[in-house]
Design an enzyme around this catalytic site. Structure first.
Site, short mmCIF file in Angstrom:
data_model
loop_
_atom_site.label_atom_id
_atom_site.label_comp_id
_atom_site.label_asym_id
_atom_site.label_seq_id
_atom_site.Cartn_x
_atom_site.Cartn_y
_atom_site.Cartn_z
N THR A 166 0.84 -1.19 0.00
CA THR A 166 0.00 0.00 0.00
C THR A 166 0.88 1.24 0.00
O THR A 166 2.02 1.19 0.44
CB THR A 166 -0.95 0.05 1.23
N GLY A 167 0.32 2.31 -0.48
CA GLY A 167 0.97 3.61 -0.36
C GLY A 167 0.20 4.52 0.57
O GLY A 167 0.56 5.68 0.75
N ASN A 168 -0.85 3.99 1.18
CA ASN A 168 -1.73 4.77 2.04
C ASN A 168 -1.17 4.82 3.46
O ASN A 168 -1.18 3.83 4.18
CB ASN A 168 -3.13 4.15 2.02
N LYS A 185 -3.53 3.71 6.31
CA LYS A 185 -3.70 2.26 6.40
C LYS A 185 -2.48 1.62 7.07
O LYS A 185 -2.61 0.68 7.84
CB LYS A 185 -3.91 1.64 5.02
N GLU A 232 -5.81 -1.65 -10.32
CA GLU A 232 -6.92 -2.25 -9.59
C GLU A 232 -8.05 -2.57 -10.57
O GLU A 232 -8.50 -1.71 -11.30
CB GLU A 232 -7.42 -1.29 -8.51
N ASP A 255 -8.21 -3.79 1.18
CA ASP A 255 -9.08 -3.02 0.31
C ASP A 255 -10.39 -2.74 1.03
O ASP A 255 -10.93 -3.62 1.70
CB ASP A 255 -9.34 -3.79 -0.99
#
Length: 185
Positions: A8-10, A13, A37, A66
């Site tokens: 992830t790049g979030n 999160k 995606e 997700d």
């Protein structure tokens, strides 16, 4: 401490995963990979495809997470199409769609997929909330500004603005993953 690659790049999160997994003595090592995606009405299929694509690039055990939103009054819309809706809809657009609906419920589905060379495991949770009358807070996506979890008077965005978990972390799919991964590895 056990580590697991989290694709992830979030940043939020990453923080949530690390915070929830602390009691399991698990830490996530984040890596942003260029994954396209897929779009599907089935949010679980989106998460599985994302995990498989990430594994094909990284060739090591990893997890993906997700999220998808659904509004029962809108027949589950946007569901698996949430990522695109985030680019097109503002909080006010969702409120307009729900204006004449008596059912103000909202459901966030969190899908975490673990994948390695021999297995793929899915951990899912559904968190229920309600749509408020007007957008509040900054938030990352439109739904965060208009949904308050059951038992809270503040929107998700208002919790995030205060640097808090927006929900009871016991409801998170990360808890299910943490319990399994700490025993399995």
């Amino acid at each position: 401490m056990k580590e697991i690659l989290f694709v992830t790049g979030n940043q939020r999160k990453i923080w949530q995963a690390n915070d929830i997994l602390k009691p399991y003595d698990i830490s996530v090592i984040a890596k942003d990979l260029p994954i396209t995606e897929i779009q599907s009405p089935d949010p679980r299929e989106i998460a599985r495809a994302k995990a498989r694509a990430a594994y094909a690039l990284g060739q090591q055990a990893l997890v993906v997470c997700d999220h998808s939103w659904s509004f029962p009054a809108l027949n589950g819309f946007p569901g698996g199409y949430m990522k695109d809706m985030n680019h097109w809809f503002e909080a006010e657009d969702f409120l307009a769609l729900l204006r004449n609906k008596t059912d103000r419920s909202a459901i966030l589905t969190e899908n975490i997929i673990y994948i390695d060379e021999t297995e793929e495991r899915e951990f899912t949770s559904e968190i229920r909330g309600r749509v408020v009358d007007e957008p509040r807070g900054v938030g990352h996506v439109a739904c965060e500004r208009i949904v308050a979890w059951e038992g809270s008077d503040r929107t998700i965005a208002e919790h995030i603005d205060a640097h808090e978990h927006a929900r009871d972390t016991d409801q998170s799919a990360w808890v299910k993953f943490g319990a399994w991964y700490s025993e399995a590895n």
